[in-house]
Design a protein around this motif. Structure first.
Motif, PDB file in Angstrom:
ATOM      1  N   ARG A 186       2.377  40.824 -13.455  1.00 14.18           N
ATOM      2  CA  ARG A 186       2.151  41.500 -12.481  1.00 14.18           C
ATOM      3  C   ARG A 186       3.284  42.662 -12.307  1.00 14.18           C
ATOM      4  O   ARG A 186       2.715  43.921 -11.991  1.00 14.18           O
ATOM      5  CB  ARG A 186       2.093  40.578 -11.326  1.00 14.18           C
ATOM      6  N   GLU A 187       4.194  42.393 -12.343  1.00  8.74           N
ATOM      7  CA  GLU A 187       5.339  43.245 -12.302  1.00  8.74           C
ATOM      8  C   GLU A 187       5.248  44.532 -13.244  1.00  8.74           C
ATOM      9  O   GLU A 187       5.248  45.669 -12.634  1.00  8.74           O
ATOM     10  CB  GLU A 187       6.751  42.619 -12.214  1.00  8.74           C
ATOM     11  N   PRO A 188       5.223  44.121 -14.473  1.00  5.30           N
ATOM     12  CA  PRO A 188       5.218  45.310 -15.466  1.00  5.30           C
ATOM     13  C   PRO A 188       4.253  46.080 -15.180  1.00  5.30           C
ATOM     14  O   PRO A 188       3.990  47.333 -15.527  1.00  5.30           O
ATOM     15  CB  PRO A 188       5.442  44.853 -16.736  1.00  5.30           C
ATOM     16  N   VAL A 189       2.914  45.428 -14.939  1.00  5.94           N
ATOM     17  CA  VAL A 189       1.554  46.325 -14.842  1.00  5.94           C
ATOM     18  C   VAL A 189       1.729  47.126 -13.547  1.00  5.94           C
ATOM     19  O   VAL A 189       1.358  48.452 -13.573  1.00  5.94           O
ATOM     20  CB  VAL A 189       0.555  45.283 -14.791  1.00  5.94           C
ATOM     21  N   LEU A 190       2.405  46.691 -12.346  1.00  5.93           N
ATOM     22  CA  LEU A 190       2.393  47.311 -11.170  1.00  5.93           C
ATOM     23  C   LEU A 190       3.434  48.653 -11.472  1.00  5.93           C
ATOM     24  O   LEU A 190       3.167  49.682 -10.813  1.00  5.93           O
ATOM     25  CB  LEU A 190       2.843  46.595 -10.041  1.00  5.93           C
ATOM     26  N   ASN A 191       4.498  48.323 -12.228  1.00  7.28           N
ATOM     27  CA  ASN A 191       5.318  49.307 -12.771  1.00  7.28           C
ATOM     28  C   ASN A 191       4.617  50.517 -13.340  1.00  7.28           C
ATOM     29  O   ASN A 191       4.996  51.781 -13.290  1.00  7.28           O
ATOM     30  CB  ASN A 191       6.686  48.615 -13.459  1.00  7.28           C
ATOM     31  N   LEU A 193       1.786  51.100 -13.662  1.00 10.91           N
ATOM     32  CA  LEU A 193       0.708  51.900 -12.457  1.00 10.91           C
ATOM     33  C   LEU A 193       1.569  52.983 -11.545  1.00 10.91           C
ATOM     34  O   LEU A 193       1.043  54.000 -11.436  1.00 10.91           O
ATOM     35  CB  LEU A 193      -0.057  50.973 -11.838  1.00 10.91           C
ATOM     36  N   ARG A 194       2.610  52.392 -11.153  1.00 10.99           N
ATOM     37  CA  ARG A 194       3.495  53.414 -10.407  1.00 10.99           C
ATOM     38  C   ARG A 194       3.772  54.610 -11.132  1.00 10.99           C
ATOM     39  O   ARG A 194       3.693  55.720 -10.643  1.00 10.99           O
ATOM     40  CB  ARG A 194       4.796  52.533  -9.710  1.00 10.99           C
ATOM     41  N   LEU A 195       4.412  54.446 -12.390  1.00 11.33           N
ATOM     42  CA  LEU A 195       4.527  55.571 -13.060  1.00 11.33           C
ATOM     43  C   LEU A 195       3.412  56.239 -13.388  1.00 11.33           C
ATOM     44  O   LEU A 195       3.394  57.621 -13.506  1.00 11.33           O
ATOM     45  CB  LEU A 195       5.457  55.023 -14.417  1.00 11.33           C
ATOM     46  N   GLY A 196       2.256  55.656 -13.864  1.00 16.49           N
ATOM     47  CA  GLY A 196       1.072  56.352 -14.202  1.00 16.49           C
ATOM     48  C   GLY A 196       0.513  57.185 -13.037  1.00 16.49           C
ATOM     49  O   GLY A 196       0.040  58.372 -13.333  1.00 16.49           O
ATOM     50  N   ARG A 252       7.053  48.139  -3.433  1.00 19.50           N
ATOM     51  CA  ARG A 252       7.264  46.973  -2.616  1.00 19.50           C
ATOM     52  C   ARG A 252       6.198  45.976  -3.227  1.00 19.50           C
ATOM     53  O   ARG A 252       6.573  44.519  -3.020  1.00 19.50           O
ATOM     54  CB  ARG A 252       6.823  47.417  -1.199  1.00 19.50           C
ATOM     55  N   LEU A 253       4.973  46.303  -3.511  1.00 22.18           N
ATOM     56  CA  LEU A 253       4.007  45.388  -4.264  1.00 22.18           C
ATOM     57  C   LEU A 253       4.595  44.625  -5.369  1.00 22.18           C
ATOM     58  O   LEU A 253       4.398  43.617  -5.577  1.00 22.18           O
ATOM     59  CB  LEU A 253       2.686  45.977  -4.358  1.00 22.18           C
ATOM     60  N   ALA A 254       5.134  45.558  -6.136  1.00 26.66           N
ATOM     61  CA  ALA A 254       5.649  45.123  -7.613  1.00 26.66           C
ATOM     62  C   ALA A 254       6.996  43.933  -7.028  1.00 26.66           C
ATOM     63  O   ALA A 254       7.104  43.309  -8.377  1.00 26.66           O
ATOM     64  CB  ALA A 254       6.029  46.239  -8.344  1.00 26.66           C
ATOM     65  N   ALA A 255       7.617  44.409  -6.213  1.00 27.46           N
ATOM     66  CA  ALA A 255       8.689  43.542  -5.768  1.00 27.46           C
ATOM     67  C   ALA A 255       8.566  42.105  -5.469  1.00 27.46           C
ATOM     68  O   ALA A 255       9.186  41.052  -5.515  1.00 27.46           O
ATOM     69  CB  ALA A 255       9.571  44.283  -4.716  1.00 27.46           C
ATOM     70  N   LYS A 256       7.350  41.795  -4.960  1.00 24.62           N
ATOM     71  CA  LYS A 256       6.715  40.628  -4.444  1.00 24.62           C
ATOM     72  C   LYS A 256       6.372  39.619  -5.941  1.00 24.62           C
ATOM     73  O   LYS A 256       5.997  39.828  -6.618  1.00 24.62           O
ATOM     74  CB  LYS A 256       5.428  40.630  -3.762  1.00 24.62           C
ATOM     75  N   ARG A 257       7.243  38.402  -5.617  1.00 27.62           N
ATOM     76  CA  ARG A 257       7.208  37.308  -6.877  1.00 27.62           C
ATOM     77  C   ARG A 257       5.936  36.603  -7.026  1.00 27.62           C
ATOM     78  O   ARG A 257       5.770  36.100  -6.141  1.00 27.62           O
ATOM     79  CB  ARG A 257       8.534  36.716  -6.741  1.00 27.62           C
TER      80      ARG A 257
END
Length: 271
Positions: A186-191, A193-196, A252-257
């Motif tokens: 989840r975290e690498p995917v959201l990161n 998407l954030r960069l994308g 913030r979404l990526a920071a949620k574990r």
């Protein structure tokens, strides 16, 4: 007992040093800008005063034309993220899940990723026309690479126990993707998407400045051609503020574990 750690937050009743440094930086930048505007070192009105920019911001906030063009750019960037992000997720899962495919093709993504995508815009115009399609294509192409590379790296970081649990439940390929792969990375995917998203917005705006009659990029060029510098800077500040807000939300979404690997192994359930 002597303290052995570093202070990482504000003392009770004190001022947060991080917030204080940020405020100091903003004040210094504004003071330097106003000083440059009053100095006369540059051509007249190239660096307008803060009062003129503030007045332009107020006028922009009440402009229907601004919100209409904002909607055009937001729709193009959102569609570009959906297309490029879905393609990047698919390719990243394939490359990260297969050692053969990863060794064969992932290097091409690293080679092509840093290439300035704006050089492909004439091709996009020939393929998709001068309308929104070419802008969406530019944004999708721009955001594809960070999403694909981040997803591929996330796939290789999934704990083998999670994959074994999924296979023990006889999960199909789609179930493995939705129930195992995506939650685990989840975290690498959201990161990614954030960069994308950021790069997709850049691609859309660049395309709009080149050939468009709608969108925020079109407004930027319109203000530039009229040499309306306060309106131009107000528009740029608005774009920066909106992008920062969206980036903060995704961060913030990526920071949620997600559920831990140990918990998944103990319960024997697919997270």
């Amino acid at each position: 007992m002597a303290a052995t750690g570093l202070v990482t937050g504000p003392r009770r009743g004190g001022v947060d040093p991080v917030l204080a440094l940020r405020l100091v930086l903003i004040v210094v930048v504004l003071a330097l800008w106003q000083g440059m505007a009053m100095s006369g070192l540059l051509y007249r009105d190239v660096v307008p005063g803060l009062g003129a920019i503030a007045a332009a911001l107020v006028q922009l906030a009440g402009s229907r034309d601004f919100y209409g063009n904002l909607g055009v750019t937001a729709a193009e960037a959102g569609l570009a993220l959906a297309v490029g992000g879905l393609a990047g997720l698919t390719v990243g899962i394939l490359l990260g899940g297969s050692r053969l495919l990863g060794r064969a093709f992932e290097r091409y993504l690293y080679w092509l990723g840093p290439t300035p995508k704006i050089i492909f815009f004439p091709v996009m115009i020939m393929w998709f026309g001068v309308g929104p399609g070419s802008k969406v294509a530019m944004g999708a192409l721009s955001c594809f690479f960070p999403v694909a590379l981040s997803t591929a790296a996330g796939m290789r970081g999934i704990a083998p126990v999670l994959i074994r649990v999924g296979r023990s439940f006889r999960a199909g390929p789609l179930q493995m993707v939705t129930k195992v792969y995506l939650p685990a990375m989840r975290e690498p995917v959201l990161n990614g998407l954030r960069l994308g998203l950021g790069i997709a917005i850049i691609g859309v705006l660049l395309a709009e400045t080149k050939l468009s009659n709608r969108g925020l990029g079109f407004l930027v060029m319109q203000d530039y051609q009229r040499f309306d510098m306060p309106a131009l800077y107000a528009l740029l500040i608005s774009i920066f503020a909106m992008v920062i807000a969206v980036n903060a939300l995704v961060t913030r979404l990526a920071a949620k574990r997600p559920p831990t690997r140990a918990a998944a192994a103990r319960t024997g359930r697919i997270p």
